[in-house]
Design a protein around this motif. Sequence first.
Motif, mmCIF file in Angstrom:
data_model
loop_
_atom_site.group_PDB
_atom_site.id
_atom_site.type_symbol
_atom_site.label_atom_id
_atom_site.label_comp_id
_atom_site.label_asym_id
_atom_site.label_seq_id
_atom_site.Cartn_x
_atom_site.Cartn_y
_atom_site.Cartn_z
ATOM 1 N N ASN A 243 0.844 -1.196 0.000
ATOM 2 C CA ASN A 243 0.000 0.000 0.000
ATOM 3 C C ASN A 243 0.881 1.248 0.000
ATOM 4 N N VAL A 244 0.246 2.389 -0.158
ATOM 5 C CA VAL A 244 0.938 3.683 -0.109
ATOM 6 C C VAL A 244 0.182 4.567 0.872
ATOM 7 N N ALA A 245 0.848 4.976 1.947
ATOM 8 C CA ALA A 245 0.224 5.845 2.948
ATOM 9 C C ALA A 245 1.307 6.699 3.589
ATOM 10 N N MET A 246 0.894 7.696 4.339
ATOM 11 C CA MET A 246 1.848 8.612 4.949
ATOM 12 C C MET A 246 2.527 7.988 6.162
ATOM 13 N N ASP A 247 3.837 8.057 6.167
ATOM 14 C CA ASP A 247 4.697 7.663 7.279
ATOM 15 C C ASP A 247 6.034 8.338 7.014
ATOM 16 N N HIS A 248 6.970 8.231 7.926
ATOM 17 C CA HIS A 248 8.303 8.823 7.725
ATOM 18 C C HIS A 248 8.187 10.319 7.406
ATOM 19 N N ILE A 249 7.319 10.997 8.151
ATOM 20 C CA ILE A 249 7.118 12.423 7.922
ATOM 21 C C ILE A 249 8.431 13.176 8.144
ATOM 22 N N GLY A 250 8.722 14.101 7.268
ATOM 23 C CA GLY A 250 9.979 14.840 7.308
ATOM 24 C C GLY A 250 10.902 14.364 6.203
ATOM 25 N N ALA A 423 -4.408 1.037 24.476
ATOM 26 C CA ALA A 423 -3.191 1.647 25.027
ATOM 27 C C ALA A 423 -2.270 1.969 23.856
ATOM 28 N N CYS A 424 -1.902 3.228 23.735
ATOM 29 C CA CYS A 424 -1.092 3.678 22.603
ATOM 30 C C CYS A 424 0.177 4.353 23.108
ATOM 31 N N ALA A 425 1.312 3.949 22.570
ATOM 32 C CA ALA A 425 2.590 4.584 22.901
ATOM 33 C C ALA A 425 2.842 5.735 21.934
ATOM 34 N N ILE A 426 3.049 6.921 22.472
ATOM 35 C CA ILE A 426 3.408 8.081 21.652
ATOM 36 C C ILE A 426 4.798 7.829 21.065
ATOM 37 N N ARG A 427 4.998 8.224 19.821
ATOM 38 C CA ARG A 427 6.276 7.952 19.153
ATOM 39 C C ARG A 427 7.300 9.044 19.489
ATOM 40 N N GLY A 428 8.338 8.651 20.184
ATOM 41 C CA GLY A 428 9.353 9.600 20.599
ATOM 42 C C GLY A 428 10.338 9.939 19.508
ATOM 43 N N SER A 429 10.756 11.199 19.473
ATOM 44 C CA SER A 429 11.755 11.699 18.517
ATOM 45 C C SER A 429 11.308 11.531 17.076
ATOM 46 N N ARG A 430 9.986 11.586 16.847
ATOM 47 C CA ARG A 430 9.447 11.488 15.485
ATOM 48 C C ARG A 430 8.795 12.794 15.045
ATOM 49 N N GLY A 431 8.796 13.796 15.920
ATOM 50 C CA GLY A 431 8.322 15.118 15.532
ATOM 51 C C GLY A 431 6.832 15.331 15.692
#
Length: 548
Positions: A243-250, A423-431
């Motif tokens: 698939n194609v979706a948004m990730d790796h922002i930046g 339960a969701c972990a916030i992604r650290g150092s991902r902006g």
Amino acid sequence: MSKTYFLNELADSVSSLNTFSIDQLADSIGGKIYGSNGYKASNGFTGIFETLNEAHEGDIVIRHWINGRGVEIANEKNVACLITLTPKEDALEMAEKLQFPVIVVDRIEFANAFAIKWTIDNLVPDCKRVVISGTNGKSTSSHMIYHILSHAGYNVFTNTDAKSEFNTLIDPMVAKLISEEVLANQGVDPRLFNFICDIPNKEVFDYLVIEVSEVQGWGTDLMENHALIMSSAINPDVGVVTNVAMDHIGLVNSIEDVFEETSGVVKATSKGGVVLNFDDENVLNMKQFLNDGVDAYFTSMEKGLIEDYDANSDKKVYFDRDEKKIKYDGESILSFEELPFTGEHFIRNILSAISACISLEIPIEDIVDGVKTYRPLSRRFTRLYDEPIVIDDFAHNPDGIKNTVRASYDLAEQLDKNDLYVACAIRGSRGETLNGLNSEALAEVIKELRHRNDDLIEKDPSAKKRKIYLTLSSSVDLVDHLNFVEDFEKDIFFAKLDEKHIKYNHFEKLYDALGYIMETADNDDVVLLIGAQGMDPASEVLKDILGH
């Protein structure tokens, strides 16, 4: 389309040579030699690309950065040469002082691609190769292909692992792992051979199943055309795009950017087949990049649309929602009950794996048996406990989050369970951007499922009222500095939820977050754990909390 050269015409030629000089290597990967114009080891290059820690005499080491002490270590180990993107501090001065060869490149991925291509061409040249890429589902798809082929009796290599540590191809790990398997297959001490190509029994693999990141970078710098470069180096017999979706922002900032990067898999596949997700408009549009003689296979969850599509029936694998069966060439091959997991996004992965194996001409009965016996990677909708049901999943980008929350809610409905605790972990150092998108995805899917429940109750007042509770964690007790959640990342995550009026609890520590949920949830509820690095230790944390 006509196939382009791997990197360039010179690299295409040199990487297929049994031996090559340091000058040929440097010219092929666009590097400049410092220190010495010859290999350090007296016997030259062993044929093994390695990391510095595990390198032996005559190996070539590839590292993103190196300092003077690192050059000293490489010299002491008598490695053939060292390739790096970033020489730090006194690295080049030390290379000159020791007369040790260091090749400095502008793009380290060129060196790693060269290492992969040389290793495959010279150690396992006759094996069939499968490349899988896409924003979501590539690890599950590749691991299932690996299992189907292995279960059918073939010797198979894959770089897919549960934590996706070996799938980035930004270090020499794939070349290293293939070399290690070749060495391990010998009946004598493999280091008795000065050159790995002299080993008589090198054909240890029938298939290579290699996961390639759709978008790759180093820090904030995009490694442009990563999927194209790496796929070209592998030279696949089958290319799969999930698939194609948004990730790796930046690294990428639009869906068009993701499309351009991911389409490299299709562009690089010059033989065999390409498997495309028919239901993803962007993936389907990659059909325009098909090379001459390459067959297109299509997967779909939309029976009516795929059946009407202008393609041969033996190029279509789809799920019939009405009959609850997977179909190929118009015939049912697997029932819903026979699938290893039943979430819609996972069924898509199954369809991709089946199609890839069909393209490889694996007998359909072997493919079906492989699917039936498959056991998922850890953290891929893994059921950890039964009372309450606890599901652990790697979902870490917007599409993955939505799909996994929906699948958990569907499970609660199917099993007539009560509430859903997420339960969701916030992604650290991902902006800010990615965390904002992840938070919006959570808010949207929670509101969607609440509306679905309200509509159900409106039609049937006796239907169960099913609530959704959200808990967030920064996991400061368990993540390293590379994954530490900054205050601004928490702020954007909270703000997006607040805008949508989604209530939540937040805990700095994962132990506290999971302890709260397990105290609050009843045995008839469903608990979903999602996130990447911040949720990776969750299964071990729960063992500590629950005592088993």
